[in-house]
Each structure stands twice: as structure tokens, then as C-alpha cells.
Write a protein that holds these residues in place. Structure first.
Motif, short mmCIF file in Angstrom:
data_model
loop_
_atom_site.label_atom_id
_atom_site.label_comp_id
_atom_site.label_asym_id
_atom_site.label_seq_id
_atom_site.Cartn_x
_atom_site.Cartn_y
_atom_site.Cartn_z
N GLU A 1 0.94 -1.03 -0.03
CA GLU A 1 -0.01 0.03 -0.04
C GLU A 1 0.88 1.14 -0.12
OE1 GLU A 1 -3.19 0.53 -0.32
OE2 GLU A 1 -3.28 -1.80 -0.72
N PHE A 2 1.79 1.16 0.84
CA PHE A 2 2.79 2.40 0.87
C PHE A 2 3.64 2.73 -0.67
CE2 PHE A 2 7.46 3.50 1.31
CZ PHE A 2 7.39 4.98 1.74
N VAL A 3 3.99 1.67 -1.09
CA VAL A 3 4.51 1.99 -2.48
C VAL A 3 3.51 2.37 -3.68
CG1 VAL A 3 5.84 0.88 -4.41
CG2 VAL A 3 6.48 0.17 -2.03
N ALA A 4 2.31 1.47 -3.41
CA ALA A 4 1.28 2.15 -4.34
C ALA A 4 1.06 3.63 -4.18
CB ALA A 4 0.04 1.23 -4.22
N ALA A 5 1.13 4.05 -3.04
CA ALA A 5 0.84 5.59 -2.90
C ALA A 5 1.91 6.49 -3.49
CB ALA A 5 0.42 5.84 -1.26
N VAL A 6 3.07 6.13 -3.84
CA VAL A 6 3.91 6.90 -4.26
C VAL A 6 3.63 7.25 -5.77
CG1 VAL A 6 6.45 7.12 -5.07
CG2 VAL A 6 5.81 5.77 -2.89
N PRO A 7 3.42 8.84 -6.22
CA PRO A 7 2.99 9.22 -7.47
C PRO A 7 3.99 9.06 -8.42
CG PRO A 7 3.53 11.05 -5.87
CD PRO A 7 3.76 9.55 -5.29
N MET A 8 5.08 8.23 -8.53
CA MET A 8 5.87 7.87 -9.68
C MET A 8 6.49 6.51 -9.43
SD MET A 8 8.91 10.56 -7.99
CE MET A 8 7.80 11.73 -7.90
N PRO A 9 7.13 6.24 -10.44
CA PRO A 9 7.68 4.63 -10.57
C PRO A 9 8.34 4.60 -9.18
CG PRO A 9 7.92 5.50 -12.79
CD PRO A 9 7.70 6.57 -11.88
N ALA A 10 8.10 3.34 -8.43
CA ALA A 10 8.65 3.09 -7.01
C ALA A 10 8.66 1.50 -6.89
CB ALA A 10 8.04 3.67 -5.85
N LEU A 11 9.95 1.05 -6.37
CA LEU A 11 9.94 -0.35 -6.14
C LEU A 11 10.95 -0.57 -4.92
CD1 LEU A 11 13.11 -1.41 -7.05
CD2 LEU A 11 11.89 -1.19 -9.40
N VAL A 12 10.70 -1.64 -4.24
CA VAL A 12 11.47 -2.18 -3.10
C VAL A 12 12.22 -3.39 -3.15
CG1 VAL A 12 11.32 -2.80 -0.55
CG2 VAL A 12 9.83 -0.73 -1.49
N PHE B 1 11.85 6.57 -8.92
CA PHE B 1 12.34 6.94 -10.30
C PHE B 1 11.61 8.09 -10.76
CE2 PHE B 1 13.22 2.45 -10.03
CZ PHE B 1 14.01 2.32 -10.99
N GLN B 2 12.30 9.40 -10.75
CA GLN B 2 11.56 10.58 -11.30
C GLN B 2 11.93 10.94 -12.48
OE1 GLN B 2 12.74 13.89 -8.50
NE2 GLN B 2 11.45 15.39 -9.51
N ASP B 3 11.22 11.16 -13.39
CA ASP B 3 11.20 11.68 -14.64
C ASP B 3 11.72 13.16 -14.66
OD1 ASP B 3 11.15 12.20 -17.52
OD2 ASP B 3 9.11 11.47 -17.83
N VAL B 4 12.72 13.20 -15.26
CA VAL B 4 13.48 14.47 -15.34
C VAL B 4 13.82 14.79 -17.02
CG1 VAL B 4 14.72 14.57 -12.99
CG2 VAL B 4 15.70 13.59 -14.95
N THR B 5 13.16 14.12 -17.86
CA THR B 5 13.38 14.60 -19.31
C THR B 5 13.25 15.99 -19.26
OG1 THR B 5 12.37 12.19 -19.75
CG2 THR B 5 12.55 13.59 -21.66
N HIS B 6 12.02 16.68 -19.05
CA HIS B 6 11.77 18.05 -19.29
C HIS B 6 12.85 18.76 -18.93
CE1 HIS B 6 10.48 17.66 -15.32
NE2 HIS B 6 10.57 18.70 -14.89
N LEU B 7 13.60 18.45 -17.69
CA LEU B 7 14.79 19.31 -17.36
C LEU B 7 16.05 19.15 -18.36
CD1 LEU B 7 14.62 18.56 -13.53
CD2 LEU B 7 13.88 20.65 -14.82
N GLU B 8 16.35 17.83 -18.91
CA GLU B 8 17.38 17.50 -19.87
C GLU B 8 17.02 18.25 -20.82
OE1 GLU B 8 19.98 15.43 -19.39
OE2 GLU B 8 19.69 15.55 -17.48
N GLN B 9 15.65 18.46 -21.60
CA GLN B 9 15.37 18.96 -22.71
C GLN B 9 15.49 20.37 -22.74
OE1 GLN B 9 11.43 17.44 -23.37
NE2 GLN B 9 12.01 15.80 -24.67
N ALA B 10 15.23 21.03 -21.64
CA ALA B 10 15.35 22.68 -21.33
C ALA B 10 16.86 23.01 -21.25
CB ALA B 10 14.65 22.84 -19.99
N GLY B 11 17.78 22.06 -20.92
CA GLY B 11 19.03 22.08 -20.50
C GLY B 11 19.86 22.25 -21.86
N GLN B 12 19.21 20.96 -22.66
CA GLN B 12 19.79 21.15 -24.18
C GLN B 12 19.28 22.30 -25.00
OE1 GLN B 12 21.88 18.77 -25.30
NE2 GLN B 12 22.02 19.86 -27.16
#
Length: 348
Positions: free
Chosen positions: A8-19, A106-117
Motif C-alpha cells: 500500500e505504501f509503494v502504491a501511494a508513491v505518485p511515480m515509479p517506485a519499487l522495493v 524514479f523521477q522523470d527529469v526528461t523535461h529538465l534535460e530537454q530544457a538544458g539542451q
């Protein structure tokens, strides 16, 4: 923490998560993680799922030291490459015989990478655009100080070229400042009421000398009666001046540039009352491969010709941002040998 509580705890994380526990197997994963890494990942050794050496190393480090670790995970969502920042944190009393486990998020930082590029590309493009005229100016100054010191004819020719290069740099700086100003105001809705047909007639009068020098006839066709809308008159004047001047410079070989203004109570693009302004030329046209990128900063369909005609490569980028601010649409249609049509659709 029981297995059900952990799930339940992992399911509540709003981004990809595993233990992963001390047996090095994945004991819990949320829906986002299963979408990213695969459906049947629970119960499997984490190295067979994550596979990327830097991620495996970070997980092993966190399990070994019982401390935090951070790395990057690279993936592809089917449309583009994506980059995730992976944060590993150790949790005591979890997993097999309560021996502890690592929570990986796992936090998606693709938009930050694209902005930097984009920022790096922008700086590189500006540097390139400025370096060419600066190199020319430095070369002519050195020549005027040396071999051409007493050559009056060469001096006049070089000074003329230097003036053109300096003007080119001045236009580039002006367009950069204009682009910055337009972008900063893009989310601010304009409130001024303006009459479009009268504005367009004024714009045509101001660019007529340029058209006459190029041997181009300018025509205007509009609906009967005034066409009013809410907008920023200075910015819209900049939009239509840019499009008409481009029509004269690049499509002027067709001998005519036509401006059409049509309004309707329900436009399909705007799903409501709108006005369409079309700038039509009969010139050589633009290859279809260039059309999707025309509004990119510094993109030119014909780089050499654009520079010769004094273009900075920023005009259509400015047009796009101004049209966006007015909640409008910009469309470009062109056929090689038949000319181009630039259409601005604005809500009315």
C-alpha cells in the motif's frame, strides 16, 4: 511493516517506485514501476530487471552501506528517450526476516534535460550568429589599418560591408530582446480592442516601398465592414509585418503578395468566432521537409539566402509566440514552384 502495508505504501508513491530487500529481489512495485519496467517484476532479482550498470551499482551500494544513493536510468516511452533520476533510500525492518530493504524512486527529469539542451543549443546558435559578422568586422578593421590604409576605393567598399554586418548584429540583438519580451508576456491575455482591416492597410502602406523595390504588387481583400478583435496591436502589427516582408523577400519572384482577411462565426480550428489572415505568395515555395521546423529559433529553410536578405532566423519564432499569446493558431502550407500560404487564426 507487513507485506500488505508495504504494498500500500509503494502504491501511494505518485511515480515509479519499487522495493528490493537483502535477498536482492523486488518485493514490491507500484503500477508506475510496472509500466516502466514490465508487469512481472515482483519476486525477480533486481539486476535482471534494471540491467543498467549504474542503476545496479547504486542499488548494491545502498544495500551494502544501508545509506542513500542516486543515479540516472535511461528509457524510451515509444516516442522519445526519457531520463529518470533514481533515488535509493534504505528502510530498516522491511523485507525478508525484517533485514531491511531499499526503496528506489524514479523521477522523470526528461523535461529538465530537454530544457538544458535547448539552452545549450540557443547559446551555441547565438554565438555562431554573432561570430560571423564579428569575424568580418575584425578582418576588415585589420585590413583598413594595414594594406588598405591609403586605398580610398577599398576603404569605401569595406566600410559599406562593415555597416551591413553591424546592422545585422543590431537586428539580431533586437530580435533576441523582442523574443524574450514576447515569451515573458505569453501567458498574459491581451485586452486591447482593435480593428484589423485598418491595421492591415496601415501595414501594407508601410512595407510598400520594400515591395516596389522588389517589383512586387501588394493586394488586400477583406470582408465588408470592420473586423474587430481583442489583441495587442503592437505585437499583431509585428506578426503581419514579418509575414508580409517574408512574402516579399522570399516569394516576391511570383510578382504578387496577397493578404486575405476572412471572419466567421464558427471557425473549425478555434471552435468559435474567429478571423483568418492569410499571406499568400506565388514564389518558389518551401520544401515539405522544412515546414514542421520553420518556427524553431534560428532555423532557416535556405540559410545562405536568408542571411543575404538580412534574416536573423528568429522572425517566425517571434510570430509563433505572439500568436500563442493571443490563443490563436499559425499554419503554413507550401508547394514547391507554387508559392506559400501563411495563415494566422485569431479568436474574435
Amino acid at each position: 511493516m507487513s507485506n500488505d502495508q508495504l504494498t500500500e505504501f509503494v502504491a501511494a508513491v505518485p511515480m515509479p517506485a519499487l522495493v528490493v530487500d537483502q535477498t536482492e529481489r523486488i518485493i514490491a512495485a507500484n503500477t508506475h514501476a510496472k509500466t516502466l519496467l514490465g508487469a512481472g517484476i515482483e519476486g525477480r532479482h533486481f539486476a535482471t530487471i534494471l540491467r543498467q550498470p549504474q542503476v545496479i551499482e547504486a542499488m548494491e551500494q545502498s544495500l551494502r552501506t544501508k545509506g542513500p544513493a542516486k543515479t540516472r536510468h535511461l528509457a524510451n516511452d515509444g516516442a522519445q528517450d526519457t531520463t529518470f533520476e533514481v533515488q535509493c533510500r534504505y528502510m530498516n525492518g522491511v523485507g525478508a526476516v525484517s533485514g531491511g530493504a531499499v526503496l528506489a524512486i524514479f523521477q522523470d527529469v526528461t523535461h529538465l534535460e530537454q530544457a538544458g539542451q535547448m539552452r545549450r543549443d540557443f547559446v551555441a546558435n547565438v554565438s555562431h550568429e554573432l561570430r560571423t559578422p564579428l569575424t568580418a568586422l575584425m578582418g576588415f578593421i585589420e585590413t583598413l589599418r594595414g594594406p588598405a590604409r591609403d586605398d580610398a576605393v577599398a576603404r569605401e567598399r569595406f566600410l559599406k560591408i562593415m555597416t551591413e554586418e553591424a546592422n545585422r548584429m543590431n537586428r539580431l540583438v533586437g530580435d533576441l530582446l523582442s523574443l524574450n519580451r514576447v515569451e515573458s508576456e505569453e501567458r498574459v491575455r491581451p485586452k486591447e480592442q482593435l480593428e484589423l482591416t485598418g491595421m492591415m492597410q496601415s501595414i501594407l502602406n508601410s512595407v510598400r516601398p520594400l515591395a516596389e523595390d522588389a517589383g512586387v504588387e501588394l493586394t488586400l481583400s477583406a470582408d465588408q465592414g470592420p473586423v474587430t478583435l481583442t489583441g495587442d496591436s503592437d505585437q499583431l502589427r509585428q506578426v503581419f509585418t514579418n509575414l508580409i516582408e517574408n512574402g516579399i523577400k522570399y516569394g516576391g519572384s511570383g510578382g504578387v503578395v496577397e493578404v486575405r482577411i476572412t471572419s466567421s462565426d464558427r471557425d473549425t480550428a478555434m471552435r468559435g468566432p474567429a478571423v483568418r489572415v492569410q499571406v499568400i505568395d506565388k514564389g518558389p515555395g518551401i520544401d515539405a521537409t522544412h515546414l514542421p521546423r520553420l518556427t524553431e529559433r534560428f532555423y532557416r529553410a535556405d540559410s545562405h539566402r536568408s542571411r543575404e536578405l538580412g534574416g536573423t532566423g528568429l522572425g517566425l519564432a517571434i510570430v509563433k509566440h505572439i500568436v500563442n499569446r493571443h490563443r490563436g493558431r499559425l499554419r503554413v502550407e507550401s508547394d514547391l514552384g507554387k508559392g506559400s500560404v501563411f495563415t494566422v487564426i485569431l479568436p474574435r
